[in-house]
Design an enzyme around this catalytic site. Structure first.
Site, PDB file in Angstrom:
ATOM      1  N   ARG A  39      22.974   9.434   1.124  1.00  0.00           N
ATOM      2  CA  ARG A  39      23.787  10.024   0.035  1.00  0.00           C
ATOM      3  C   ARG A  39      23.975   9.101  -1.169  1.00  0.00           C
ATOM      4  NH1 ARG A  39      26.792  11.876   4.477  1.00  0.00           N
ATOM      5  NH2 ARG A  39      26.176  13.988   4.991  1.00  0.00           N
TER       6      ARG A  39
ATOM      7  N   LYS B  96      17.988   9.661 -15.132  1.00  0.00           N
ATOM      8  CA  LYS B  96      17.373  10.927 -14.708  1.00  0.00           C
ATOM      9  C   LYS B  96      16.304  10.583 -13.689  1.00  0.00           C
ATOM     10  CE  LYS B  96      17.819  14.230 -18.464  1.00  0.00           C
ATOM     11  NZ  LYS B  96      17.083  14.997 -19.485  1.00  0.00           N
TER      12      LYS B  96
ATOM     13  N   GLU C  92       6.965   8.601 -27.234  1.00  0.00           N
ATOM     14  CA  GLU C  92       8.414   8.667 -26.946  1.00  0.00           C
ATOM     15  C   GLU C  92       9.191   7.771 -27.935  1.00  0.00           C
ATOM     16  OE1 GLU C  92       9.795  10.773 -24.862  1.00  0.00           O
ATOM     17  OE2 GLU C  92       8.564  11.044 -23.070  1.00  0.00           O
TER      18      GLU C  92
ATOM     19  N   LYS D 195      18.642   5.304 -26.907  1.00  0.00           N
ATOM     20  CA  LYS D 195      18.819   6.046 -25.652  1.00  0.00           C
ATOM     21  C   LYS D 195      20.158   5.693 -25.012  1.00  0.00           C
ATOM     22  CE  LYS D 195      16.907   8.068 -21.647  1.00  0.00           C
ATOM     23  NZ  LYS D 195      15.761   8.446 -20.867  1.00  0.00           N
TER      24      LYS D 195
ATOM     25  N   GLU E 220      23.867  15.333 -19.660  1.00  0.00           N
ATOM     26  CA  GLU E 220      23.288  16.342 -20.542  1.00  0.00           C
ATOM     27  C   GLU E 220      24.108  17.627 -20.639  1.00  0.00           C
ATOM     28  OE1 GLU E 220      18.956  16.245 -20.615  1.00  0.00           O
ATOM     29  OE2 GLU E 220      18.973  18.369 -21.102  1.00  0.00           O
TER      30      GLU E 220
ATOM     31  N   ARG F 161      22.779  14.855 -25.159  1.00  0.00           N
ATOM     32  CA  ARG F 161      21.610  14.216 -24.526  1.00  0.00           C
ATOM     33  C   ARG F 161      20.344  15.078 -24.605  1.00  0.00           C
ATOM     34  NH1 ARG F 161      21.005  10.708 -18.932  1.00  0.00           N
ATOM     35  NH2 ARG F 161      18.745  10.555 -19.062  1.00  0.00           N
TER      36      ARG F 161
ATOM     37  N   ASN G 152      15.087  15.460 -25.524  1.00  0.00           N
ATOM     38  CA  ASN G 152      13.974  16.289 -25.064  1.00  0.00           C
ATOM     39  C   ASN G 152      13.200  16.920 -26.212  1.00  0.00           C
ATOM     40  OD1 ASN G 152      14.376  15.875 -22.305  1.00  0.00           O
ATOM     41  ND2 ASN G 152      16.064  17.340 -22.321  1.00  0.00           N
TER      42      ASN G 152
ATOM     43  N   HIS H  93       9.748  18.262 -25.585  1.00  0.00           N
ATOM     44  CA  HIS H  93       9.482  18.256 -24.141  1.00  0.00           C
ATOM     45  C   HIS H  93       9.322  19.658 -23.549  1.00  0.00           C
ATOM     46  CE1 HIS H  93      10.334  14.050 -24.549  1.00  0.00           C
ATOM     47  NE2 HIS H  93      10.264  13.823 -23.255  1.00  0.00           N
TER      48      HIS H  93
ATOM     49  N   HIS I 107       6.254  19.864 -21.396  1.00  0.00           N
ATOM     50  CA  HIS I 107       6.282  20.162 -19.959  1.00  0.00           C
ATOM     51  C   HIS I 107       5.439  21.407 -19.648  1.00  0.00           C
ATOM     52  CE1 HIS I 107      10.319  17.832 -19.213  1.00  0.00           C
ATOM     53  NE2 HIS I 107       9.274  17.043 -19.339  1.00  0.00           N
TER      54      HIS I 107
ATOM     55  N   HIS J 163       1.926  12.422 -19.681  1.00  0.00           N
ATOM     56  CA  HIS J 163       3.200  12.984 -20.138  1.00  0.00           C
ATOM     57  C   HIS J 163       3.394  12.719 -21.642  1.00  0.00           C
ATOM     58  CE1 HIS J 163       7.430  14.076 -20.156  1.00  0.00           C
ATOM     59  NE2 HIS J 163       7.723  12.895 -20.663  1.00  0.00           N
TER      60      HIS J 163
HETATM   61  P1  NAD Z   1       2.961   6.517 -14.824  1.00  0.00           P
HETATM   62  O1  NAD Z   1       4.098   6.051 -14.070  1.00  0.00           O
HETATM   63  O2  NAD Z   1       2.014   7.456 -14.153  1.00  0.00           O
HETATM   64  O3  NAD Z   1       2.146   5.244 -15.337  1.00  0.00           O
HETATM   65  C1  NAD Z   1       0.997   5.437 -16.108  1.00  0.00           C
HETATM   66  C2  NAD Z   1      -0.213   4.693 -15.517  1.00  0.00           C
HETATM   67  O4  NAD Z   1      -0.104   3.306 -15.824  1.00  0.00           O
HETATM   68  C3  NAD Z   1      -0.320   4.782 -14.012  1.00  0.00           C
HETATM   69  O5  NAD Z   1      -1.665   4.890 -13.648  1.00  0.00           O
HETATM   70  C4  NAD Z   1       0.245   3.433 -13.556  1.00  0.00           C
HETATM   71  O6  NAD Z   1      -0.252   3.059 -12.288  1.00  0.00           O
HETATM   72  C5  NAD Z   1      -0.263   2.533 -14.629  1.00  0.00           C
HETATM   73  N1  NAD Z   1       0.488   1.312 -14.864  1.00  0.00           N
HETATM   74  C6  NAD Z   1       1.819   1.155 -14.848  1.00  0.00           C
HETATM   75  N2  NAD Z   1       2.145  -0.063 -15.303  1.00  0.00           N
HETATM   76  C7  NAD Z   1       0.982  -0.698 -15.576  1.00  0.00           C
HETATM   77  C8  NAD Z   1       0.671  -1.963 -16.109  1.00  0.00           C
HETATM   78  N3  NAD Z   1       1.612  -2.798 -16.518  1.00  0.00           N
HETATM   79  N4  NAD Z   1      -0.634  -2.298 -16.242  1.00  0.00           N
HETATM   80  C9  NAD Z   1      -1.609  -1.417 -15.905  1.00  0.00           C
HETATM   81  N5  NAD Z   1      -1.370  -0.182 -15.446  1.00  0.00           N
HETATM   82  C10 NAD Z   1      -0.087   0.181 -15.297  1.00  0.00           C
HETATM   83  O7  NAD Z   1       3.389   7.247 -16.173  1.00  0.00           O
HETATM   84  P2  NAD Z   1       4.452   6.872 -17.314  1.00  0.00           P
HETATM   85  O8  NAD Z   1       3.833   7.303 -18.567  1.00  0.00           O
HETATM   86  O9  NAD Z   1       4.959   5.506 -17.193  1.00  0.00           O
HETATM   87  O10 NAD Z   1       5.680   7.852 -16.978  1.00  0.00           O
HETATM   88  C11 NAD Z   1       5.528   9.243 -17.025  1.00  0.00           C
HETATM   89  C12 NAD Z   1       6.559   9.866 -16.117  1.00  0.00           C
HETATM   90  O11 NAD Z   1       7.865   9.517 -16.560  1.00  0.00           O
HETATM   91  C13 NAD Z   1       6.501  11.369 -16.073  1.00  0.00           C
HETATM   92  O12 NAD Z   1       6.587  11.809 -14.744  1.00  0.00           O
HETATM   93  C14 NAD Z   1       7.748  11.787 -16.837  1.00  0.00           C
HETATM   94  O13 NAD Z   1       8.247  13.029 -16.411  1.00  0.00           O
HETATM   95  C15 NAD Z   1       8.675  10.679 -16.544  1.00  0.00           C
HETATM   96  N6  NAD Z   1       9.743  10.496 -17.535  1.00  0.00           N
HETATM   97  C16 NAD Z   1      11.001  10.378 -17.068  1.00  0.00           C
HETATM   98  C17 NAD Z   1      12.038  10.167 -17.955  1.00  0.00           C
HETATM   99  C18 NAD Z   1      13.426   9.984 -17.436  1.00  0.00           C
HETATM  100  O14 NAD Z   1      14.353   9.949 -18.236  1.00  0.00           O
HETATM  101  N7  NAD Z   1      13.606   9.798 -16.160  1.00  0.00           N
HETATM  102  C19 NAD Z   1      11.779  10.077 -19.328  1.00  0.00           C
HETATM  103  C20 NAD Z   1      10.479  10.195 -19.768  1.00  0.00           C
HETATM  104  C21 NAD Z   1       9.449  10.401 -18.851  1.00  0.00           C
HETATM  105  N1  GLY Z   2      13.943  11.717 -21.353  1.00  0.00           N
HETATM  106  C1  GLY Z   2      15.054  12.570 -21.551  1.00  0.00           C
HETATM  107  C2  GLY Z   2      16.341  12.055 -21.025  1.00  0.00           C
HETATM  108  O1  GLY Z   2      16.391  10.979 -20.462  1.00  0.00           O
HETATM  109  O2  GLY Z   2      17.342  12.692 -21.158  1.00  0.00           O
END
Ligand code: NAD
Ligand code: GLY
Length: 368
Positions: A121, A143, A185, A227, A237, A241, A245, A248, A252, A265
């Protein structure tokens, strides 16, 4: 090193930003809860950073450090991967005072955070983001979640990390395509919140993408500061907040429509930003020079500015209806009142939205 704070009363936490911070991992010591930790990373990041991180973790006061490696890719941001993490925690006897440490991009951070939100939990977690996207966005704000085949990020929880450690040197191993996707972003923050940051990005985009150290640190700090300010005002949100998006809902829908992992993404968000600008212009809110400036920035980064041929307007429109901002069946979108000022609105006609989508199914009409 630069330090920011996400102000959330008793759950406030620091964001440490700087080159070589993985070696300075002692910074996270005060944010561990007990003697156990599990490092969660993927099979790509581990090749670069597992050994140095494990070595660095020896500096900390921990009795048990486990490792769990997940498969790389958005297509693995699933309940199955989530369950594997829960199994690892149980098999290795992790207690309620354990700490999950996410080392990787947004996928690793989102799943790890969700695993931490649910294990017994809710347990402690720390973010060590290694992509530009994760360093400017996903590691901050709490998030967490996974995708469902029918919709992106549809299963999740708000669960804040206790600390975010950003080592800007990790970006040196990141593929150029990922770097560009993360920059989308960053551009988003300028569009929604700060005209001056947008102008700074226009002036510094080449240096940013070339990973000039000062420029990268500045861009990450400015992004995290915006942020943190927004999350500090509206953690879950309820209102403000949602402006984070921008683009997005379009993005999405593109990711889901193409199948997770086809477009990055940040690439889907990039085109989504352009679509949001187009619609904001179409309803008379935004000066049409902004879309042109944005398109120019995206083209400099070789980010997409048109939809892939195999996605139709009808498909996107129906996927947009799955968005978390949809209330009573009406699509709500983040649009721009002006550069640096975003709002959530239903104030557009479906016809206008369709015209925007159609604009991007053929070569865009916004000239550069
Ligand atoms: P990802 O985590 O898939 O990383 C992108 C690629 O880079 C992967 O292949 C990873 O293995 C590689 N990688 C990571 N660090 C590396 C490094 N230093 N050197 C070499 N390769 C490296 O993708 P991302 O773009 O980091 O994140 C996208 C995700 O984040 C999506 O799922 C999206 O929905 C989510 N997201 C979440 C929020 C939130 O607020 N939680 C906000 C924006 C995006
Ligand atoms: N990436 C959108 C949020 O964190 O709210």
């Amino acid at each position: 090193m630069r330090t920011l704070t996400v102000e959330l009363q008793d759950r406030s936490y620091p964001i440490f930003i700087g080159p070589g911070l993985l070696q300075n991992i002692r910074l996270i010591q005060p944010y561990l809860k007990g003697p156990q930790a599990i490092l969660i990373t993927n099979d790509t990041v581990s090749q670069w950073y597992l050994k140095p991180t494990l070595n660095a973790l020896k500096q900390l006061d921990l009795k048990q450090v486990d490792i769990h490696i997940i498969a790389d890719g958005e297509q693995h941001k699933t309940l199955e991967t989530f369950e594997q993490i829960q199994s690892a925690l149980l098999k290795k006897g992790h207690h309620r005072n354990t700490t999950l440490i996410a080392l990787g991009g947004g996928v690793t951070g989102d799943i790890t955070g969700f695993a931490a939100a649910c294990y017994q939990r809710g347990v402690n977690f720390i973010q060590i983001p290694t992509t530009l996207l994760a360093q400017v966005d996903s590691s901050v704000g709490g998030k967490t979640g996974v995708n469902h085949p029918l919709g992106k990020n549809m299963i999740g929880a708000f669960h804040q990390p206790t600390c975010v450690l950003i080592d800007t040197l990790a970006l040196r191993t990141l593929p150029q395509r990922e770097l560009a996707a993360g920059t989308a972003e960053i551009i988003k923050y300028g569009l929604i919140y700060s005209e001056s940051f947008f102008i700074w990005l226009e002036e510094n985009i080449e240096k940013l993408i070339a990973l000039d150290p000062e420029t990268v640190t500045e861009a990450i700090e400015q992004s995290c500061a915006i942020k943190a300010e927004i999350v500090g005002q509206d953690e879950q949100e309820q209102g403000l907040r949602a402006i984070l998006n921008l683009g997005h809902t379009f993005g999405h829908a593109i990711e889901t429509g193409l199948g997770f992992g086809q477009w990055l993404h940040g690439e889907a968000v990039a085109l989504g930003l352009l679509m949001a600008c187009d619609l904001s212009e179409r309803i008379g809110w935004l000066d049409n020079s902004i879309g042109k400036r944005l398109k120019h920035l995206l083209q400099t980064l070789t980010l997409p500015t048109t939809l892939p041929k195999n996605l139709s307007t009808e498909q996107i429109l129906s996927l947009m209806k799955l968005d978390k901002k949809v209330l009573n069946d009406s699509i709500r979108l983040v649009l721009l009142r002006s550069l640096g000022h975003a709002v959530v609105t239903e104030d557009f006609l479906t016809d206008q939205l369709i015209k925007t989508l159609n604009t991007f199914t053929t070569p865009t009409t916004l000239s550069s």
